[in-house]
Design a protein around this motif. Structure first.
Motif, PDB file in Angstrom:
ATOM      1  N   TYR A   1      44.063  52.458  49.536  1.00  0.00           N
ATOM      2  CA  TYR A   1      44.161  51.964  48.165  1.00  0.00           C
ATOM      3  C   TYR A   1      42.751  51.644  47.672  1.00  0.00           C
ATOM      4  N   PRO A   2      42.150  52.534  46.871  1.00  0.00           N
ATOM      5  CA  PRO A   2      40.767  52.321  46.408  1.00  0.00           C
ATOM      6  C   PRO A   2      40.610  50.989  45.666  1.00  0.00           C
ATOM      7  N   PRO A   3      39.397  50.434  45.670  1.00  0.00           N
ATOM      8  CA  PRO A   3      39.159  49.140  45.026  1.00  0.00           C
ATOM      9  C   PRO A   3      39.587  49.072  43.564  1.00  0.00           C
ATOM     10  N   ALA A   4      39.513  50.177  42.833  1.00  0.00           N
ATOM     11  CA  ALA A   4      39.888  50.164  41.414  1.00  0.00           C
ATOM     12  C   ALA A   4      41.373  50.436  41.189  1.00  0.00           C
ATOM     13  N   SER A   5      42.146  50.664  42.262  1.00  0.00           N
ATOM     14  CA  SER A   5      43.579  50.940  42.094  1.00  0.00           C
ATOM     15  C   SER A   5      44.315  49.672  41.673  1.00  0.00           C
ATOM     16  N   ASP A   6      45.437  49.867  41.012  1.00  0.00           N
ATOM     17  CA  ASP A   6      46.247  48.721  40.575  1.00  0.00           C
ATOM     18  C   ASP A   6      46.652  47.840  41.749  1.00  0.00           C
ATOM     19  N   VAL A   7      47.058  48.471  42.856  1.00  0.00           N
ATOM     20  CA  VAL A   7      47.519  47.694  44.014  1.00  0.00           C
ATOM     21  C   VAL A   7      46.381  46.860  44.584  1.00  0.00           C
ATOM     22  N   SER A   8      45.218  47.468  44.771  1.00  0.00           N
ATOM     23  CA  SER A   8      44.081  46.728  45.326  1.00  0.00           C
ATOM     24  C   SER A   8      43.652  45.592  44.404  1.00  0.00           C
ATOM     25  N   CYS A   9      43.606  45.856  43.111  1.00  0.00           N
ATOM     26  CA  CYS A   9      43.227  44.806  42.154  1.00  0.00           C
ATOM     27  C   CYS A   9      44.241  43.657  42.163  1.00  0.00           C
ATOM     28  N   THR A  10      45.514  43.998  42.268  1.00  0.00           N
ATOM     29  CA  THR A  10      46.558  42.962  42.311  1.00  0.00           C
ATOM     30  C   THR A  10      46.425  42.127  43.574  1.00  0.00           C
ATOM     31  N   VAL A  11      46.245  42.792  44.717  1.00  0.00           N
ATOM     32  CA  VAL A  11      46.069  42.059  45.974  1.00  0.00           C
ATOM     33  C   VAL A  11      44.826  41.177  45.894  1.00  0.00           C
ATOM     34  N   ALA A  12      43.734  41.700  45.359  1.00  0.00           N
ATOM     35  CA  ALA A  12      42.503  40.913  45.236  1.00  0.00           C
ATOM     36  C   ALA A  12      42.728  39.660  44.398  1.00  0.00           C
ATOM     37  N   LEU A  13      43.455  39.804  43.284  1.00  0.00           N
ATOM     38  CA  LEU A  13      43.712  38.659  42.418  1.00  0.00           C
ATOM     39  C   LEU A  13      44.591  37.619  43.115  1.00  0.00           C
ATOM     40  N   VAL A  14      45.629  38.065  43.801  1.00  0.00           N
ATOM     41  CA  VAL A  14      46.516  37.126  44.494  1.00  0.00           C
ATOM     42  C   VAL A  14      45.767  36.429  45.634  1.00  0.00           C
ATOM     43  N   VAL A  15      44.991  37.182  46.413  1.00  0.00           N
ATOM     44  CA  VAL A  15      44.192  36.561  47.481  1.00  0.00           C
ATOM     45  C   VAL A  15      43.228  35.549  46.879  1.00  0.00           C
ATOM     46  N   ALA A  16      42.561  35.909  45.785  1.00  0.00           N
ATOM     47  CA  ALA A  16      41.610  34.990  45.152  1.00  0.00           C
ATOM     48  C   ALA A  16      42.291  33.693  44.716  1.00  0.00           C
ATOM     49  N   GLU A  17      43.456  33.808  44.101  1.00  0.00           N
ATOM     50  CA  GLU A  17      44.170  32.608  43.635  1.00  0.00           C
ATOM     51  C   GLU A  17      44.625  31.732  44.803  1.00  0.00           C
ATOM     52  N   LEU A  18      45.228  32.351  45.834  1.00  0.00           N
ATOM     53  CA  LEU A  18      45.723  31.561  46.960  1.00  0.00           C
ATOM     54  C   LEU A  18      44.574  30.954  47.760  1.00  0.00           C
ATOM     55  N   ALA A  19      43.482  31.713  47.920  1.00  0.00           N
ATOM     56  CA  ALA A  19      42.324  31.176  48.640  1.00  0.00           C
ATOM     57  C   ALA A  19      41.671  30.041  47.846  1.00  0.00           C
ATOM     58  N   ALA A  20      41.547  30.212  46.530  1.00  0.00           N
ATOM     59  CA  ALA A  20      40.977  29.143  45.701  1.00  0.00           C
ATOM     60  C   ALA A  20      41.832  27.879  45.782  1.00  0.00           C
ATOM     61  N   ASN A  21      43.158  28.050  45.783  1.00  0.00           N
ATOM     62  CA  ASN A  21      44.037  26.887  45.925  1.00  0.00           C
ATOM     63  C   ASN A  21      43.861  26.224  47.282  1.00  0.00           C
ATOM     64  N   ALA A  22      43.705  27.032  48.341  1.00  0.00           N
ATOM     65  CA  ALA A  22      43.498  26.465  49.678  1.00  0.00           C
ATOM     66  C   ALA A  22      42.206  25.660  49.718  1.00  0.00           C
ATOM     67  N   VAL A  23      41.177  26.174  49.057  1.00  0.00           N
ATOM     68  CA  VAL A  23      39.886  25.478  49.033  1.00  0.00           C
ATOM     69  C   VAL A  23      39.961  24.221  48.172  1.00  0.00           C
ATOM     70  N   GLN A  24      40.572  24.330  47.006  1.00  0.00           N
ATOM     71  CA  GLN A  24      40.589  23.200  46.070  1.00  0.00           C
ATOM     72  C   GLN A  24      41.626  22.138  46.432  1.00  0.00           C
ATOM     73  N   HIS A  25      42.826  22.564  46.829  1.00  0.00           N
ATOM     74  CA  HIS A  25      43.912  21.605  47.026  1.00  0.00           C
ATOM     75  C   HIS A  25      44.293  21.399  48.492  1.00  0.00           C
TER      76      HIS A  25
END
Length: 159
Positions: free
Chosen positions: A44-68
């Motif tokens: 799944y190339p970095p610009a694919s919809d699936v990769s972008c979606t996974v990146a966004l979800v990982v970013a949100e969950l990781a940010a929550n783990a760091v912040q909360h």
């Protein structure tokens, strides 16, 4: 030692990504980047919809783990697994703060706030998400993102 036996025509699921990161904004960025790299390895190339979606979800969950979910001196963990049979990528982010659980459902909205939309995004992008206690301490917040069936046409997994 246990060995896996594959039936004719069956392929083994690709190995999951399992990593630990410092509970910091830099750790969250590294988790997202590593997830994108693993998605590319899975076809799944970095610009694919699936990769972008996974990146966004990982970013949100990781940010929550760091912040909360940050506990001084404790890292957070990321597990990313591709389930080709179900056409899903399962994302799990584990932290050490068992008492700080995410809400059962995302808040309806925060129209005037500067934050608070992360779980709304996860709820929209994932087919399912939730959290489970982690023993002996902490919790795991997980989400499942659809892949749409197969990697991008013409893409090849990185070896």
């Amino acid at each position: 030692m246990a060995e896996a036996v594959l039936l004719a025509g069956e392929a083994a699921e690709p190995p999951p990504l399992i990593a630990q990161f410092a509970s910091s904004p830099r750790g969250a960025r590294l988790a997202r980047r590593l997830a994108v790299r693993r998605m590319e390895e899975w076809g799944y190339p970095p610009a694919s919809d699936v990769s972008c979606t996974v990146a966004l979800v990982v970013a949100e969950l990781a940010a929550n783990a760091v912040q909360h979910g940050r506990v001084p001196g404790r890292d957070f963990g990321l597990r990313l697994a591709l389930d080709e049979a179900s056409d899903l990528v399962r994302i799990e982010v584990a932290d050490a703060a068992a008492a700080k659980r995410p809400p059962a459902a995302p808040p309806s909205s925060y129209p005037d706030g500067e934050s608070g939309r992360g779980l709304l995004l996860v709820n929209v992008l994932a087919v399912r998400w939730g959290s489970t206690p982690r023993h002996p301490v902490g919790k795991t917040v997980w989400a499942e993102v659809p892949t749409g069936g197969c990697p991008m046409p013409g893409s090849t997994p990185v070896q």
